[in-house]
Design a protein around this motif. Structure first.
Motif, PDB file in Angstrom:
ATOM      1  N   PHE A 151       0.881  -1.395  -0.024  1.00  0.00           N
ATOM      2  CA  PHE A 151       0.068   0.050  -0.037  1.00  0.00           C
ATOM      3  C   PHE A 151       0.865   1.135   0.021  1.00  0.00           C
ATOM      4  CE2 PHE A 151      -2.032  -3.400   2.056  1.00  0.00           C
ATOM      5  CZ  PHE A 151      -3.414  -3.688   1.525  1.00  0.00           C
ATOM      6  N   ARG A 152       0.677   2.413  -0.801  1.00  0.00           N
ATOM      7  CA  ARG A 152       1.290   3.426  -0.923  1.00  0.00           C
ATOM      8  C   ARG A 152       0.195   4.566  -1.135  1.00  0.00           C
ATOM      9  NH1 ARG A 152       6.796   1.933  -4.321  1.00  0.00           N
ATOM     10  NH2 ARG A 152       7.466  -0.016  -3.104  1.00  0.00           N
ATOM     11  N   ASN A 153       0.362   5.571  -0.382  1.00  0.00           N
ATOM     12  CA  ASN A 153      -0.611   6.824  -0.375  1.00  0.00           C
ATOM     13  C   ASN A 153       0.176   7.548  -1.366  1.00  0.00           C
ATOM     14  OD1 ASN A 153      -2.711   8.312   0.136  1.00  0.00           O
ATOM     15  ND2 ASN A 153      -2.158   8.908   2.221  1.00  0.00           N
ATOM     16  N   PRO A 164      15.298  -8.567  -7.095  1.00  0.00           N
ATOM     17  CA  PRO A 164      14.389  -7.997  -8.189  1.00  0.00           C
ATOM     18  C   PRO A 164      12.761  -7.933  -7.591  1.00  0.00           C
ATOM     19  CG  PRO A 164      15.166 -10.540  -8.292  1.00  0.00           C
ATOM     20  CD  PRO A 164      15.544 -10.147  -7.001  1.00  0.00           C
ATOM     21  N   ALA A 165      12.317  -6.750  -7.757  1.00  0.00           N
ATOM     22  CA  ALA A 165      11.119  -6.460  -7.149  1.00  0.00           C
ATOM     23  C   ALA A 165      10.048  -5.921  -8.189  1.00  0.00           C
ATOM     24  CB  ALA A 165      11.292  -5.164  -5.995  1.00  0.00           C
ATOM     25  N   ALA A 166       9.200  -6.675  -8.420  1.00  0.00           N
ATOM     26  CA  ALA A 166       8.124  -6.377  -9.605  1.00  0.00           C
ATOM     27  C   ALA A 166       6.778  -6.230  -9.182  1.00  0.00           C
ATOM     28  CB  ALA A 166       8.071  -7.619 -10.430  1.00  0.00           C
ATOM     29  N   GLY A 167       5.920  -5.400  -9.801  1.00  0.00           N
ATOM     30  CA  GLY A 167       4.588  -5.327  -9.629  1.00  0.00           C
ATOM     31  C   GLY A 167       3.640  -6.298 -10.388  1.00  0.00           C
ATOM     32  N   VAL A 168       2.625  -6.697  -9.696  1.00  0.00           N
ATOM     33  CA  VAL A 168       1.988  -7.649 -10.533  1.00  0.00           C
ATOM     34  C   VAL A 168       1.003  -7.015 -11.320  1.00  0.00           C
ATOM     35  CG1 VAL A 168       0.026  -9.481 -10.264  1.00  0.00           C
ATOM     36  CG2 VAL A 168       1.985  -9.228  -8.334  1.00  0.00           C
ATOM     37  N   ASP A 169       0.376  -5.813 -10.967  1.00  0.00           N
ATOM     38  CA  ASP A 169      -0.550  -5.118 -11.688  1.00  0.00           C
ATOM     39  C   ASP A 169       0.092  -4.561 -12.805  1.00  0.00           C
ATOM     40  OD1 ASP A 169      -2.699  -5.063  -9.412  1.00  0.00           O
ATOM     41  OD2 ASP A 169      -0.785  -4.687  -8.580  1.00  0.00           O
ATOM     42  N   ARG A 170       1.385  -3.749 -12.556  1.00  0.00           N
ATOM     43  CA  ARG A 170       2.080  -3.058 -13.707  1.00  0.00           C
ATOM     44  C   ARG A 170       2.532  -4.210 -14.593  1.00  0.00           C
ATOM     45  NH1 ARG A 170       6.333   1.173 -11.452  1.00  0.00           N
ATOM     46  NH2 ARG A 170       4.639   2.327 -10.526  1.00  0.00           N
ATOM     47  N   ALA A 171       3.042  -5.322 -14.227  1.00  0.00           N
ATOM     48  CA  ALA A 171       3.239  -6.497 -15.167  1.00  0.00           C
ATOM     49  C   ALA A 171       2.148  -6.625 -16.179  1.00  0.00           C
ATOM     50  CB  ALA A 171       3.769  -7.660 -14.564  1.00  0.00           C
ATOM     51  N   SER A 203       8.844   3.342 -19.009  1.00  0.00           N
ATOM     52  CA  SER A 203       8.429   3.294 -17.369  1.00  0.00           C
ATOM     53  C   SER A 203       8.908   2.185 -16.714  1.00  0.00           C
ATOM     54  CB  SER A 203       6.916   3.660 -17.177  1.00  0.00           C
ATOM     55  OG  SER A 203       6.727   4.878 -17.851  1.00  0.00           O
ATOM     56  N   GLU A 204       9.155   2.279 -15.359  1.00  0.00           N
ATOM     57  CA  GLU A 204       9.519   1.187 -14.530  1.00  0.00           C
ATOM     58  C   GLU A 204       8.684  -0.099 -14.569  1.00  0.00           C
ATOM     59  OE1 GLU A 204      11.099   1.847 -10.660  1.00  0.00           O
ATOM     60  OE2 GLU A 204      10.767   0.101  -9.995  1.00  0.00           O
ATOM     61  N   LEU A 205       9.031  -1.342 -14.662  1.00  0.00           N
ATOM     62  CA  LEU A 205       8.186  -2.341 -14.458  1.00  0.00           C
ATOM     63  C   LEU A 205       8.476  -3.250 -13.408  1.00  0.00           C
ATOM     64  CD1 LEU A 205       6.117  -3.878 -16.139  1.00  0.00           C
ATOM     65  CD2 LEU A 205       8.026  -4.987 -17.557  1.00  0.00           C
ATOM     66  N   PHE A 239      -3.998   3.985 -14.898  1.00  0.00           N
ATOM     67  CA  PHE A 239      -4.889   2.815 -14.910  1.00  0.00           C
ATOM     68  C   PHE A 239      -4.312   2.025 -13.626  1.00  0.00           C
ATOM     69  CE2 PHE A 239      -6.595  -1.254 -17.320  1.00  0.00           C
ATOM     70  CZ  PHE A 239      -7.795  -0.981 -16.567  1.00  0.00           C
ATOM     71  N   VAL A 240      -3.813   0.776 -14.078  1.00  0.00           N
ATOM     72  CA  VAL A 240      -3.343  -0.048 -12.907  1.00  0.00           C
ATOM     73  C   VAL A 240      -1.701   0.271 -12.738  1.00  0.00           C
ATOM     74  CG1 VAL A 240      -5.051  -1.803 -12.676  1.00  0.00           C
ATOM     75  CG2 VAL A 240      -3.060  -2.153 -14.456  1.00  0.00           C
ATOM     76  N   PHE A 241      -1.347   1.210 -13.476  1.00  0.00           N
ATOM     77  CA  PHE A 241       0.108   1.223 -13.261  1.00  0.00           C
ATOM     78  C   PHE A 241       0.683   1.882 -12.238  1.00  0.00           C
ATOM     79  CE2 PHE A 241       4.130   4.080 -13.734  1.00  0.00           C
ATOM     80  CZ  PHE A 241       4.883   3.210 -14.344  1.00  0.00           C
ATOM     81  N   ARG A 242       0.015   2.846 -11.275  1.00  0.00           N
ATOM     82  CA  ARG A 242       0.470   3.579 -10.434  1.00  0.00           C
ATOM     83  C   ARG A 242      -0.714   3.640  -9.452  1.00  0.00           C
ATOM     84  NH1 ARG A 242       4.766   5.798  -8.660  1.00  0.00           N
ATOM     85  NH2 ARG A 242       5.434   6.387 -10.938  1.00  0.00           N
ATOM     86  N   MET A 243      -1.038   2.691  -8.570  1.00  0.00           N
ATOM     87  CA  MET A 243      -2.061   2.374  -7.719  1.00  0.00           C
ATOM     88  C   MET A 243      -1.794   2.650  -6.032  1.00  0.00           C
ATOM     89  SD  MET A 243      -2.929  -1.314  -9.115  1.00  0.00           S
ATOM     90  CE  MET A 243      -4.668  -1.744  -8.599  1.00  0.00           C
ATOM     91  N   ARG A 244      -2.941   2.861  -5.082  1.00  0.00           N
ATOM     92  CA  ARG A 244      -2.672   2.909  -3.959  1.00  0.00           C
ATOM     93  C   ARG A 244      -2.563   1.756  -3.076  1.00  0.00           C
ATOM     94  NH1 ARG A 244      -5.533   8.176  -4.282  1.00  0.00           N
ATOM     95  NH2 ARG A 244      -4.008   9.741  -4.072  1.00  0.00           N
TER      96      ARG A 244
HETATM   97  P1  ATP Z   1       8.065   4.310  -8.905  1.00  0.00           P
HETATM   98  O1  ATP Z   1       9.152   4.927  -9.252  1.00  0.00           O
HETATM   99  O2  ATP Z   1       7.320   3.993 -10.213  1.00  0.00           O
HETATM  100  O3  ATP Z   1       7.019   5.033  -7.951  1.00  0.00           O
HETATM  101  P2  ATP Z   1       9.274   2.482  -7.216  1.00  0.00           P
HETATM  102  O4  ATP Z   1      10.597   2.664  -7.619  1.00  0.00           O
HETATM  103  O5  ATP Z   1       8.903   3.360  -5.908  1.00  0.00           O
HETATM  104  O6  ATP Z   1       8.401   2.678  -8.386  1.00  0.00           O
HETATM  105  P3  ATP Z   1       9.737  -0.083  -6.242  1.00  0.00           P
HETATM  106  O7  ATP Z   1       9.764   0.517  -4.639  1.00  0.00           O
HETATM  107  O8  ATP Z   1      10.901  -0.357  -6.589  1.00  0.00           O
HETATM  108  O9  ATP Z   1       9.071   1.049  -7.043  1.00  0.00           O
HETATM  109  O10 ATP Z   1       8.711  -1.253  -6.016  1.00  0.00           O
HETATM  110  C1  ATP Z   1       9.044  -2.321  -6.855  1.00  0.00           C
HETATM  111  C2  ATP Z   1       7.844  -2.540  -8.040  1.00  0.00           C
HETATM  112  O11 ATP Z   1       6.580  -2.303  -7.449  1.00  0.00           O
HETATM  113  C3  ATP Z   1       7.814  -1.445  -9.118  1.00  0.00           C
HETATM  114  O12 ATP Z   1       8.756  -1.751 -10.294  1.00  0.00           O
HETATM  115  C4  ATP Z   1       6.444  -1.603  -9.610  1.00  0.00           C
HETATM  116  O13 ATP Z   1       6.378  -2.462 -10.524  1.00  0.00           O
HETATM  117  C5  ATP Z   1       5.452  -1.868  -8.179  1.00  0.00           C
HETATM  118  N1  ATP Z   1       4.921  -0.837  -7.817  1.00  0.00           N
HETATM  119  C6  ATP Z   1       5.334   0.318  -6.961  1.00  0.00           C
HETATM  120  N2  ATP Z   1       4.499   1.381  -6.777  1.00  0.00           N
HETATM  121  C7  ATP Z   1       3.564   0.856  -7.367  1.00  0.00           C
HETATM  122  C8  ATP Z   1       2.286   1.228  -7.359  1.00  0.00           C
HETATM  123  N3  ATP Z   1       1.723   2.654  -6.564  1.00  0.00           N
HETATM  124  N4  ATP Z   1       1.163   0.862  -8.002  1.00  0.00           N
HETATM  125  C9  ATP Z   1       1.456  -0.179  -8.602  1.00  0.00           C
HETATM  126  N5  ATP Z   1       2.554  -0.895  -8.851  1.00  0.00           N
HETATM  127  C10 ATP Z   1       3.604  -0.350  -7.894  1.00  0.00           C
END
Ligand code: ATP
Length: 458
Positions: free
Chosen positions: A192-194, A318-325, A276-278, A201-206
């Motif tokens: 969770f991130r505020n 290696p830290a990935a986002g499910v929704d972003r992927a 953009s970061e995946l 869309f689901v790229f950056r969610m809370r």
């Molecule tokens: P960003 O720079 O886009 O804010 P981050 O560098 O803070 O991302 P990390 O902390 O490295 O992200 O988190 C690992 C992964 O988690 C990211 O590469 C992304 O796929 C996913 N992720 C991070 N924040 C979000 C978010 N708010 N919504 C969806 N996915 C996220």
């Protein structure tokens, strides 16, 4: 290498497709929606599960050196002091003093208006051109209270990353799984991130899901393992069908590195809004284990009995986002083409990711076809997720399956009743072949196990 996504308006198209076909809905829609929180519908949840399964298979089942974990979302508040999140997990927030009063991330506005996150110079509100306040650091962690009384001592946080649940369990896994570095711990779970400016869309969610793996290594092997994981992770995406020229590795500059990292490279995808970061692949050094040892008083190190060596392992993450992927896979799979004067939309998903592997369709709802189709459907369904659809014209049914990414359609027609064969239609090539109805389930199971490359590569 392309510089823009193939279909610039793909995001709007996908949002609409996802809603129409039951992949993704806005959360609490009947109440007007919750900001940047999304719900996965019947097809979305399948795609998401397939994606997480593919990650788990690659990380945990295919290797001997990684164990799985499922740690709790709520953690001891000291965790976040030790990890640096209480102090440092902040973004610079600016607010518009003009008409619209909107809030923005200062670094994003600088990048957009001046070309770099840390560029000097004046920035204005991207919406109304108004003046902006001085930035203030805004902590992205959601706070809540544990227990019935809301006092300062009861404050806890929803985890902003899954990684810390792994670090605090380092000792448990080390002793109970009888591992020695190099070894890893993998976890998939909600974070969770505020976020100040969520969106796309689901790229950056809370509220979102992460797939993170912490790989503990002897310090002098960290560089080599960092390389290994960058390569592995790139290969995972391309192996599941992402076009290699839409994927790249970008190394962080010294000023970009997180407080814990000595080297990070981002796996980036060419989203419709640009590269953009995946996923991040970081060398976290011994920061996390050292900090948790300091704050908890527990020794978090490895003692090698054979050599007498004692050290704090370095961590490659290696830290990935499910929704972003999931968004990247859908964007990459999205295609529109003209076939015999008609437009068809098709999601060219890797068959292993596709929510349904096959659809069984009786050509007409009479002459015993639905009954025969049901039998075929049962045999296919016993081996893979499949759908039975008997409503509407066959063309319409094919188009619906194309749009949800079903790789194969099996049609039961007059010939089936005569010679026991069915039509097998391929989503990508549109080839139609006749195969024995009794063999079709086994044939598709074999195809599912085969390697696959996207036809978008030509
Ligand atoms: P960003 O720079 O886009 O804010 P981050 O560098 O803070 O991302 P990390 O902390 O490295 O992200 O988190 C690992 C992964 O988690 C990211 O590469 C992304 O796929 C996913 N992720 C991070 N924040 C979000 C978010 N708010 N919504 C969806 N996915 C996220």
């Amino acid at each position: 290498m392309p510089t823009t996504s193939t279909h610039p308006d793909v995001m709007e198209k996908l949002v609409s497709l996802c809603k129409r076909r039951g992949f993704i809905f806005q959360s609490s829609e009947i109440y007007g929606g919750t900001g940047s929180v999304w719900d996965y519908g019947p097809l979305g949840v399948e795609l998401k599960r397939n994606l997480k399964d593919a990650w788990w298979r690659a990380m945990v089942y295919a290797r001997d050196d990684i164990e799985g974990l499922d740690a709790a979302i709520l953690m001891h508040p000291r965790t976040w002091e030790a990890s640096g999140h209480l102090e440092g997990f902040t973004d610079p927030l600016v607010q518009c003093l003009g008409k619209c009063k909107r809030r923005w991330r200062e670094d994003h506005v600088r990048e957009e208006q001046l070309g770099a996150e840390d560029a000097e110079g004046e920035i204005v509100c991207p919406k109304c051109g108004g003046e902006l306040t001085e930035p203030r650091q805004f902590n992205l962690m959601f706070k809540t209270h544990m227990g019935p009384v809301e006092e300062s001592g009861t404050e806890v946080f929803l985890r902003p990353e899954t990684a810390q649940g792994i670090f605090v369990n380092f000792k448990n896994v080390l002793s109970f799984a009888r591992k020695k570095p190099p070894f890893g711990i993998a976890q998939i779970g909600k974070s969770f991130r505020n976020e100040i400016t969520p969106g796309n869309f689901v790229f950056r969610m809370r509220e979102f899901e992460q797939m993170e793996m912490e790989f503990f290594v002897p310090p002098d092997e960290a560089g080599r393992w960092h390389e290994h994981w960058m390569e592995q992770r790139m290969g995972w995406y391309t192996g599941l069908g992402i076009r290699p020229d839409h994927l790249r590795l970008r190394e962080h500059g010294a000023d970009e590195l997180s407080h814990y990292s000595s080297a990070t490279s981002d796996v980036e995808y060419l989203f419709p809004m640009g590269w953009s970061e995946l996923e991040g692949v970081a060398n976290r050094g011994d920061f996390d284990l050292t900090q948790h040892a300091k704050f908890s008083g527990e020794k978090l190190e490895y003692f090698d009995q054979s050599t007498g060596d004692r050290y704090v392992p370095y961590v490659i993450e290696p830290a990935a986002g499910v929704d972003r992927a999931m968004l990247a896979f859908m964007v990459d799979a999205y295609d529109v083409e003209e076939v015999e004067g008609r437009t068809r939309t098709v999601l060219r998903l890797h068959p292993r990711l596709a929510p349904n592997k096959a659809a069984v369709l009786p050509l007409v709802s009479k002459e015993g076809m639905p009954e025969r189709a049901r039998e075929v459907y049962e045999s296919v369904k016993a081996r893979m997720p499949a759908e039975f659809d008997e409503g509407g014209s066959i063309g319409k049914r094919y188009r619906r399956q194309d749009e949800i990414g079903t790789p194969w359609c099996i049609t039961i027609d007059g010939e089936t009743l005569e010679d026991g064969t069915v039509t097998l239609r391929d989503r990508d090539s549109l080839d139609q072949t006749r195969v024995p109805a009794d063999d079709v389930a086994a044939l598709l199971a074999d195809r599912l196990a085969e390697p696959w490359t996207t036809p978008k590569l030509g």
